[in-house]
Design a protein around this motif. Structure first.
Motif, PDB file in Angstrom:
ATOM      1  N   TRP A 113       0.797  -1.225   0.000  1.00  0.00           N
ATOM      2  CA  TRP A 113       0.000   0.000   0.000  1.00  0.00           C
ATOM      3  C   TRP A 113       0.829   1.274   0.000  1.00  0.00           C
ATOM      4  CZ3 TRP A 113      -2.331  -4.430   1.451  1.00  0.00           C
ATOM      5  CH2 TRP A 113      -3.645  -4.609   1.030  1.00  0.00           C
ATOM      6  N   ASN A 114       1.972   1.273   0.657  1.00  0.00           N
ATOM      7  CA  ASN A 114       2.751   2.506   0.747  1.00  0.00           C
ATOM      8  C   ASN A 114       4.215   2.156   0.990  1.00  0.00           C
ATOM      9  OD1 ASN A 114       3.983   4.981   1.869  1.00  0.00           O
ATOM     10  ND2 ASN A 114       1.895   5.772   1.812  1.00  0.00           N
ATOM     11  N   ALA A 135      -5.214  -1.895  -7.681  1.00  0.00           N
ATOM     12  CA  ALA A 135      -6.177  -1.314  -6.745  1.00  0.00           C
ATOM     13  C   ALA A 135      -6.791  -2.360  -5.818  1.00  0.00           C
ATOM     14  CB  ALA A 135      -7.278  -0.600  -7.518  1.00  0.00           C
ATOM     15  N   PRO A 192      -7.370  -4.871  -3.077  1.00  0.00           N
ATOM     16  CA  PRO A 192      -6.656  -5.311  -1.869  1.00  0.00           C
ATOM     17  C   PRO A 192      -6.332  -6.815  -1.897  1.00  0.00           C
ATOM     18  CG  PRO A 192      -8.509  -3.929  -1.257  1.00  0.00           C
ATOM     19  CD  PRO A 192      -8.624  -4.204  -2.728  1.00  0.00           C
ATOM     20  N   LYS A 213      -3.358  -7.393  -4.125  1.00  0.00           N
ATOM     21  CA  LYS A 213      -2.162  -6.909  -3.436  1.00  0.00           C
ATOM     22  C   LYS A 213      -1.660  -7.953  -2.438  1.00  0.00           C
ATOM     23  CE  LYS A 213      -2.959  -1.889  -3.556  1.00  0.00           C
ATOM     24  NZ  LYS A 213      -1.674  -1.319  -3.916  1.00  0.00           N
ATOM     25  N   SER A 245      -8.102  -2.608   5.285  1.00  0.00           N
ATOM     26  CA  SER A 245      -8.142  -1.836   4.026  1.00  0.00           C
ATOM     27  C   SER A 245      -9.556  -1.420   3.653  1.00  0.00           C
ATOM     28  CB  SER A 245      -7.509  -2.637   2.889  1.00  0.00           C
ATOM     29  OG  SER A 245      -8.362  -3.679   2.455  1.00  0.00           O
ATOM     30  N   LYS A 246     -10.556  -2.085   4.219  1.00  0.00           N
ATOM     31  CA  LYS A 246     -11.955  -1.730   3.943  1.00  0.00           C
ATOM     32  C   LYS A 246     -12.379  -0.500   4.738  1.00  0.00           C
ATOM     33  CE  LYS A 246     -12.586  -4.972   1.060  1.00  0.00           C
ATOM     34  NZ  LYS A 246     -12.596  -4.612  -0.348  1.00  0.00           N
ATOM     35  N   ILE A 301      -9.767   1.701   6.420  1.00  0.00           N
ATOM     36  CA  ILE A 301      -8.680   2.669   6.520  1.00  0.00           C
ATOM     37  C   ILE A 301      -7.971   2.740   5.167  1.00  0.00           C
ATOM     38  CG2 ILE A 301      -6.461   3.177   7.631  1.00  0.00           C
ATOM     39  CD1 ILE A 301      -7.446   1.507  10.024  1.00  0.00           C
ATOM     40  N   ASN A 302      -7.642   3.933   4.733  1.00  0.00           N
ATOM     41  CA  ASN A 302      -6.866   4.099   3.515  1.00  0.00           C
ATOM     42  C   ASN A 302      -5.401   3.862   3.848  1.00  0.00           C
ATOM     43  OD1 ASN A 302      -5.612   4.802   1.155  1.00  0.00           O
ATOM     44  ND2 ASN A 302      -6.661   6.763   0.935  1.00  0.00           N
ATOM     45  N   LEU A 303      -4.933   2.652   3.612  1.00  0.00           N
ATOM     46  CA  LEU A 303      -3.560   2.276   3.978  1.00  0.00           C
ATOM     47  C   LEU A 303      -2.503   2.912   3.070  1.00  0.00           C
ATOM     48  CD1 LEU A 303      -4.211  -1.522   4.632  1.00  0.00           C
ATOM     49  CD2 LEU A 303      -3.839   0.282   6.346  1.00  0.00           C
ATOM     50  N   SER A 304      -2.945   3.479   1.955  1.00  0.00           N
ATOM     51  CA  SER A 304      -1.972   4.080   1.035  1.00  0.00           C
ATOM     52  C   SER A 304      -1.574   5.488   1.431  1.00  0.00           C
ATOM     53  CB  SER A 304      -2.519   4.083  -0.399  1.00  0.00           C
ATOM     54  OG  SER A 304      -3.675   4.867  -0.459  1.00  0.00           O
ATOM     55  N   LYS A 305      -2.271   6.089   2.377  1.00  0.00           N
ATOM     56  CA  LYS A 305      -1.936   7.456   2.819  1.00  0.00           C
ATOM     57  C   LYS A 305      -1.099   7.443   4.056  1.00  0.00           C
ATOM     58  CE  LYS A 305      -5.539   9.866   0.568  1.00  0.00           C
ATOM     59  NZ  LYS A 305      -6.188  11.089   0.480  1.00  0.00           N
TER      60      LYS A 305
END
Length: 184
Positions: free
Chosen positions: A54-55, A102, A104, A107, A177-178, A180-184
């Motif tokens: 994610w990041n 995109a 999850p 990923k 991931s559902k 919380i936006n884990l990519s930020k």
């Protein structure tokens, strides 16, 4: 709020997330310490490796967490260096393979594949090297043989525990991931 304040806040949040994930990795590893080291291990903290999908901040966080946890490793410097490099390599690979994906679930599948192939191959090589130089804390494979046979033995011993950790971690990360936006 001006851009400077927003950038500072974003940097502080990123640094905080990095520190929290590193500390979480180390703490979970220490909780299962007797079975978190060695060629047959169940290091539940390995489930956090999915975060790298994610990041890229999680590459640093996980590598730092591994370094901290491995300070308690019976193999000493070998695990500090090679265990940390292993995590750096496999989480970087995970990030680059998933950065444009995109889904999850996709990923997590790619992350699992990356860790079980590249990550465990490097870790098996670390154990083979440690045993070959008779390092303190190294574990002998079930048989004496060629380097290839020893590497394969270690690899086959590592994969089941790693897979279990990745499945548990994958379920948790997927659920997070559902919400919380884990990519930020």
């Amino acid at each position: 709020m001006n851009n400077l304040d927003r950038n500072s806040r974003t940097r502080v949040q990123g640094l905080t997330l990095t520190a929290v994930v590193a500390a979480l990795y180390a703490a979970v590893t220490m909780m299962v310490a007797p079975i978190g080291f060695g060629p047959v291990q169940l290091r539940l903290s390995e489930g956090l490796n999915h975060l790298a999908a994610w990041n890229k901040r999680y590459i640093v966080a996980l590598s730092l967490g591994v370094l901290i946890a491995n300070l308690m490793s019976p193999m000493g410097w070998i695990d500090w260096v090679f265990g940390t490099l292993d995590t750096l390599i496999m989480t970087s690979l995970t990030y680059y393979l998933t950065r444009r994906i995109a889904s999850p679930l996709k990923k997590i599948v790619i992350s699992t594949f990356s860790v079980l192939t590249v990550g465990m191959a490097i870790l098996a090589a670390e154990f083979t090297f440690a045993f070959a130089i008779n390092a303190a804390g190294s574990f002998a494979p079930d048989h004496a043989g060629s380097i290839w046979a020893n590497w394969l033995s270690y690899y086959l011993m590592l994969v089941p525990g790693e897979l279990a950790s990745l499945v548990v971690g994958g379920i948790i990360i997927f659920a997070l991931s559902k919400f919380i936006n884990l990519s930020k």
